[in-house]
Structure formats: C-alpha cells, structure tokens
Design a protein around this motif. Structure first.
Motif, PDB file in Angstrom:
ATOM      1  N   LEU A  29      -3.567 -10.811  -2.754  1.00 28.19           N
ATOM      2  CA  LEU A  29      -2.490 -10.793  -3.743  1.00 28.19           C
ATOM      3  C   LEU A  29      -2.328  -9.417  -4.379  1.00 28.19           C
ATOM      4  N   MET A  30      -3.427  -8.701  -4.578  1.00 25.04           N
ATOM      5  CA  MET A  30      -3.335  -7.348  -5.131  1.00 25.04           C
ATOM      6  C   MET A  30      -2.524  -6.445  -4.212  1.00 25.04           C
ATOM      7  N   LYS A  31      -2.715  -6.588  -2.904  1.00 28.92           N
ATOM      8  CA  LYS A  31      -1.989  -5.738  -1.961  1.00 28.92           C
ATOM      9  C   LYS A  31      -0.535  -6.178  -1.825  1.00 28.92           C
ATOM     10  N   ARG A  32      -0.289  -7.470  -1.914  1.00 28.26           N
ATOM     11  CA  ARG A  32       1.078  -7.977  -1.747  1.00 28.26           C
ATOM     12  C   ARG A  32       1.915  -7.820  -3.024  1.00 28.26           C
ATOM     13  N   LEU A  33       1.315  -8.121  -4.163  1.00 29.70           N
ATOM     14  CA  LEU A  33       2.071  -8.149  -5.412  1.00 29.70           C
ATOM     15  C   LEU A  33       1.879  -6.906  -6.270  1.00 29.70           C
ATOM     16  N   GLY A  34       0.706  -6.281  -6.184  1.00 25.76           N
ATOM     17  CA  GLY A  34       0.387  -5.203  -7.104  1.00 25.76           C
ATOM     18  C   GLY A  34      -0.181  -5.750  -8.399  1.00 25.76           C
ATOM     19  N   SER A  35      -0.835  -4.901  -9.162  1.00 27.74           N
ATOM     20  CA  SER A  35      -1.528  -5.370 -10.360  1.00 27.74           C
ATOM     21  C   SER A  35      -0.567  -5.850 -11.440  1.00 27.74           C
ATOM     22  N   ARG A  36       0.607  -5.235 -11.551  1.00 29.12           N
ATOM     23  CA  ARG A  36       1.539  -5.631 -12.615  1.00 29.12           C
ATOM     24  C   ARG A  36       2.006  -7.069 -12.446  1.00 29.12           C
ATOM     25  N   ARG A  37       2.530  -7.396 -11.284  1.00 30.38           N
ATOM     26  CA  ARG A  37       3.057  -8.743 -11.065  1.00 30.38           C
ATOM     27  C   ARG A  37       1.947  -9.789 -11.013  1.00 30.38           C
ATOM     28  N   LEU A  38       0.793  -9.414 -10.440  1.00 30.16           N
ATOM     29  CA  LEU A  38      -0.309 -10.373 -10.375  1.00 30.16           C
ATOM     30  C   LEU A  38      -0.843 -10.677 -11.762  1.00 30.16           C
ATOM     31  N   ALA A  39      -0.976  -9.663 -12.590  1.00 27.57           N
ATOM     32  CA  ALA A  39      -1.465  -9.878 -13.957  1.00 27.57           C
ATOM     33  C   ALA A  39      -0.512 -10.762 -14.745  1.00 27.57           C
ATOM     34  N   PHE A  40       0.771 -10.484 -14.642  1.00 27.78           N
ATOM     35  CA  PHE A  40       1.766 -11.257 -15.406  1.00 27.78           C
ATOM     36  C   PHE A  40       1.794 -12.714 -14.956  1.00 27.78           C
ATOM     37  N   ALA A  41       1.787 -12.942 -13.633  1.00 25.29           N
ATOM     38  CA  ALA A  41       1.868 -14.307 -13.117  1.00 25.29           C
ATOM     39  C   ALA A  41       0.610 -15.112 -13.443  1.00 25.29           C
ATOM     40  N   SER A  42      -0.566 -14.514 -13.256  1.00 23.96           N
ATOM     41  CA  SER A  42      -1.808 -15.248 -13.512  1.00 23.96           C
ATOM     42  C   SER A  42      -1.986 -15.543 -14.993  1.00 23.96           C
ATOM     43  N   ALA A  43      -1.569 -14.629 -15.867  1.00 19.85           N
ATOM     44  CA  ALA A  43      -1.670 -14.878 -17.311  1.00 19.85           C
ATOM     45  C   ALA A  43      -0.769 -16.042 -17.726  1.00 19.85           C
ATOM     46  N   LEU A  44       0.429 -16.109 -17.155  1.00 18.02           N
ATOM     47  CA  LEU A  44       1.320 -17.233 -17.453  1.00 18.02           C
ATOM     48  C   LEU A  44       0.730 -18.552 -16.962  1.00 18.02           C
ATOM     49  N   CYS A  45       0.156 -18.534 -15.761  1.00 13.94           N
ATOM     50  CA  CYS A  45      -0.427 -19.764 -15.203  1.00 13.94           C
ATOM     51  C   CYS A  45      -1.628 -20.224 -16.017  1.00 13.94           C
ATOM     52  N   LEU A  46      -2.421 -19.295 -16.534  1.00 10.85           N
ATOM     53  CA  LEU A  46      -3.571 -19.676 -17.349  1.00 10.85           C
ATOM     54  C   LEU A  46      -3.129 -20.355 -18.641  1.00 10.85           C
ATOM     55  N   ALA A  47      -2.012 -19.927 -19.198  1.00 10.79           N
ATOM     56  CA  ALA A  47      -1.494 -20.587 -20.403  1.00 10.79           C
ATOM     57  C   ALA A  47      -1.087 -22.030 -20.104  1.00 10.79           C
ATOM     58  N   VAL A  48      -0.396 -22.225 -18.983  1.00 11.83           N
ATOM     59  CA  VAL A  48       0.035 -23.572 -18.607  1.00 11.83           C
ATOM     60  C   VAL A  48      -1.160 -24.446 -18.248  1.00 11.83           C
ATOM     61  N   LEU A  49      -2.221 -23.836 -17.708  1.00 11.80           N
ATOM     62  CA  LEU A  49      -3.386 -24.596 -17.283  1.00 11.80           C
ATOM     63  C   LEU A  49      -4.075 -25.294 -18.459  1.00 11.80           C
ATOM     64  N   LEU A  50      -3.946 -24.736 -19.656  1.00 10.39           N
ATOM     65  CA  LEU A  50      -4.511 -25.406 -20.829  1.00 10.39           C
ATOM     66  C   LEU A  50      -3.888 -26.789 -21.012  1.00 10.39           C
ATOM     67  N   LEU A  51      -2.587 -26.876 -20.783  1.00  9.59           N
ATOM     68  CA  LEU A  51      -1.915 -28.163 -20.914  1.00  9.59           C
ATOM     69  C   LEU A  51      -2.401 -29.144 -19.856  1.00  9.59           C
ATOM     70  N   ALA A  52      -2.640 -28.645 -18.644  1.00 15.51           N
ATOM     71  CA  ALA A  52      -3.140 -29.513 -17.573  1.00 15.51           C
ATOM     72  C   ALA A  52      -4.540 -30.021 -17.902  1.00 15.51           C
ATOM     73  N   LEU A  53      -5.389 -29.165 -18.467  1.00 18.09           N
ATOM     74  CA  LEU A  53      -6.744 -29.593 -18.820  1.00 18.09           C
ATOM     75  C   LEU A  53      -6.718 -30.648 -19.922  1.00 18.09           C
ATOM     76  N   ALA A  54      -5.832 -30.470 -20.888  1.00 16.49           N
ATOM     77  CA  ALA A  54      -5.725 -31.446 -21.975  1.00 16.49           C
ATOM     78  C   ALA A  54      -5.251 -32.803 -21.458  1.00 16.49           C
ATOM     79  N   ALA A  55      -4.444 -32.789 -20.388  1.00 17.87           N
ATOM     80  CA  ALA A  55      -3.900 -34.035 -19.850  1.00 17.87           C
ATOM     81  C   ALA A  55      -4.731 -34.605 -18.708  1.00 17.87           C
ATOM     82  N   ALA A  56      -5.875 -33.999 -18.390  1.00 22.27           N
ATOM     83  CA  ALA A  56      -6.698 -34.466 -17.262  1.00 22.27           C
ATOM     84  C   ALA A  56      -7.128 -35.911 -17.492  1.00 22.27           C
ATOM     85  N   PRO A  57      -6.811 -36.822 -16.550  1.00 28.99           N
ATOM     86  CA  PRO A  57      -7.113 -38.244 -16.771  1.00 28.99           C
ATOM     87  C   PRO A  57      -8.558 -38.623 -16.481  1.00 28.99           C
TER      88      PRO A  57
END
Length: 437
Positions: A70-98
């Motif tokens: 992913l670093m080679k395909r996306l570069g650090s800027r896009r990878l950092a932005f996308a992964s940070a957004l996904c980590l925020a959403v992941l909190l909601l998934a953990l809270a809803a884990a059945p």
C-alpha cells in the motif's frame, strides 16, 4: 521572540502530521480505557481479554506485506489519511460487536490499520525532517502521548455521564474524524527522493539488510518497554509496592508525563548529541533505573524507576524511525511493523511472564528489554549531531531578508544519497551545516 505562523510551510506540515500522531494515540487509548466495560459486555474471562489484546498485536505483525504494498501504491499521504479514517469508524464496530469472535476479528483489523497508519505517519515525519532540514520527529511522537492523555480524560468524563460504550465510542469517533479531516490538506505529497523511487520501480521488495534487522530489534524491544510500563506500572504499585489506591495510578502518570516532557526537548538533544548517543544513554538509563527500583522495592524507588523509563525510552522510537526511513520505504515499513507489534503484543507477554512467576519478574523483563535496545543501538548507523540539518542563526524577524545567497540547495550526501531540500523563510535565515569528513 519569533512567533511561527500557520502559513509557514514547515509549521503547517508539522501540525498536520502531528494530528495523525494524536489521532492514533487517541484511538488506542479510547478502546484500551474501556477494556473493563468490554469484558463485562461480552462476558469475557481474564484469559480471553489477553487474547483480545494479542489479536491486535497479531494483526500488526502480519500487516507488513500489505503495508509495504500500500505504501508503494498509495504513498504515505493517502495511506495515512485512509487508515486514520478507518480507525475512527472501527471504534463504532467494536462497540457494536455482538460476540467474542467478532471482537477478535475487529481487533485484528485494528492492528492492521494501526500498522498502516504507523508506517505512513512516520514516513511523513521523516520526510518533513529531510525536506526542511529540521528535527521534528520527537515532538510528533509527543503528540501521540498527548492524544492518549486526551482520550483518558474523555473516558473519565464520559463515565460520569453514561456507562454505555457505544455512546463513548461514538463521541470519540466524531472527534477523530474532525481531527483527521483537519490534517488532510497539510500532509506532504512527496516522501521519497526521486532516485529511490526510480530504483524501487525497477525491483521488488528485497531481503532486509543486517542494519535494518538491528533496527527492528531495537524498535520491538523499545516499544515493549514503552507499552508494558503503561499497562503494568499501576498494578505493580498496588500489589507489589503496596501503594494506596489513590497513589497507584501515579505510575502511569509518571511514565507518561516524563515521556511527553522528554519528547518535547528531544529534538534539541538530537541536534546537539546525535541520535545514536541519545538512544544508547536513554535506553541504558531506562533499563538500569528500573532494575534498581525493582531490587530496592517500595513506592518511592518504583516511581523513580518509572521516571527513568519514561525519560530514557522517550526518544528511542523517533530516532529509530528516522534511521529506518533513511534505508528506504521497505525498511521503514518493516521497522514500523515491529514497533506496532511490540507496543500491542508486549503487555500481554509481560502478563504471561508475571502469571508464571511474579510481576517483579515481568517488569524485570521490561528492564532487560531496555538494555537490549542499548545493545542494538551500537550496531546501527545513526545520523551524526547536526548532520545534514539546518541551523537557525537568527532569532529576530527578518521580513526584508533576501534568500541566503551562495548556499547550496543540496545537503551533504549521506549513506543513502538522500537529497535535502532547501528551506528559506522570510523571517529567519538558515545555513547548511556540513558534516566533517
């Protein structure tokens, strides 16, 4: 006294990258602070909680091939932005884990995303230093600790309002999304020299060099030391040192406070004494100080030993990340993966040692880890003090000062033949400090 303005390119990029570091610390501390509530909601045993924590470490450990791609395909800027957004959403998934299996999968994905963000944001930090010729990595890592502190304060405040994990994680996710969105425009778009990109386009991933392996070892044991102290210091004070319930949390406060304080000043230390000396002396101080505290016993020696760990280990990871970035994106990715693995998997391992023996033996392993870092630091080629960095020779504003004529726009060629981009600010004047032969 000179005041930095937001339109300063260095400061603007530094604040954006710092927001990424802060978001990672905030996200990590948010779910870690609600482990007791998650344990109750999912009906977990202590062993299952340990495996839940280990799942994040496993995800980070196996993320290396994916992160490198992913670093080679996306570069650090896009990878950092996308992964940070996904980590925020992941909190909601953990809270809803059945159930527990779902929570294990979510934590494994969390480890993978943490590995992605860890590599990308440190690549951004290393690129910032190279582009502007100014040390910045230690302060960036200080914002990670600051993010953890803010998450702890938010968790305490939310507990007074509601005990529902979903509400807490929802508020935290909104804050994270706002923080990451504010960081996006200021991130650097280029984090590798053109020569390195051309070289890597002609070949795939290669086996790591011997020095890269030493960096991996230093990073893994350094983050084990850092993570284990945050998780086990309070329990040691309460159960072993027999501290009061009110005093026991001071273990975490001492370690975290000293780390933040040291990282705020560590960039200046790096310029004066060099990264290698900072890592060697700091890790030795952490290992010896903690070992003496464990041998002495008692609350006061323990707090002094914890302070030595926070002070000594604070600059290890920033310095190792900078050295790894100098070896290329593959080396940085591998070293960062080892760092994330040590941070997430280290505390459970120390818990297993404590369960087999005692917590004194567990923290003894932490002291030994710090000494291993000191040993590894002697095998790594570090950037000398002031090597290739720009030194500020003026303090007062110089609005009418022209660009410094006669100064080469290329810094001294280091072992990796990296280029140093010029930095010319209208308010200050800089000259390139060249390394002695």
């Amino acid at each position: 006294m000179h005041v930095f303005r937001v339109h300063d390119p260095f400061r603007r990029a530094q604040l954006a990258i710092a927001a990424l570091f802060c978001s990672l610390g905030f996200q990590y501390a948010t779910w870690a602070s609600r482990i007791p509530a998650l344990k109750t909601d999912l009906g977990l045993t202590a062993g299952e909680v340990g495996l839940l924590l280990m799942a994040a470490g496993v995800g980070a450990a196996v993320s290396f091939p994916l992160v490198a791609l992913l670093m080679k395909r996306l570069g650090s800027r896009r990878l950092a932005f996308a992964s940070a957004l996904c980590l925020a959403v992941l909190l909601l998934a953990l809270a809803a884990a059945p159930n527990y299996p779902t929570a294990l999968v979510i934590m494994c994905v969390d480890g993978i995303l943490v590995g992605c963000l860890n590599v990308a944001m440190n690549a951004q930090g290393a690129a910032l230093e190279v582009k502007h010729g100014r040390n910045a990595m230690a302060k960036l890592h200080a914002t990670f600790s600051g993010g953890s502190l803010c998450a702890a304060v938010l968790a305490s405040a939310m507990n007074t309002v509601t005990s529902t994990v979903a509400v807490h994680f929802g508020v935290a996710a909104v804050l994270l999304l706002l923080l990451v969105a504010s960081a996006g425009p200021g991130l650097l778009t280029e984090d590798q020299p053109a020569a390195e990109k051309e070289k890597k386009s002609r070949r795939g991933w290669t086996m790591p060099s011997r020095m890269t392996l030493w960096m991996c070892c230093a990073m893994a044991f350094g983050t084990v030391t850092e993570g284990a102290m945050n998780d086990w210091s309070a329990l040691y004070l309460k159960d072993i040192a027999k501290a009061s319930v009110e005093l026991a949390p001071m273990g975490i406060a001492v370690v975290s406070g000293m780390m933040v304080l040291a990282r705020l000043f560590a960039d200046g230390w790096r310029s004066r004494w060099g990264d290698g000396r900072i890592v060697l002396v700091g890790s030795a101080l952490a290992g010896v100080g903690l070992a003496l505290a464990l041998l002495s016993g008692g609350v006061v020696p323990a707090l002094i030993g914890f302070a030595c760990v926070g002070l000594g280990i604070a600059a290890v990871t920033p310095c190792v990340y900078v050295a790894a970035a100098g070896q290329g994106s593959d080396a940085l990715t591998l070293v960062a993966a080892m760092g994330t693995t040590g941070l997430l998997a280290g505390p459970p391992v120390i818990g297993f040692i404590a369960n087999a023996g005692s917590l004194v033996w567990g923290l003894g392993a932490v002291a030994a880890s710090a000494l291993v870092v000191a040993l590894c630091s002697t095998r790594i080629r570090w950037t000398p003090a002031n090597g290739g960095h720009l030194v500020n020779h003026t303090r007062r504003p110089r609005v009418d000062a022209p660009p410094f004529a006669g100064t080469s726009t290329r810094g001294p060629a280091d072992a990796d033949q990296q280029q140093l981009a010029p930095y010319t600010a209208p308010q200050e004047r800089f000259t390139v400090v060249r390394r002695a032969a």
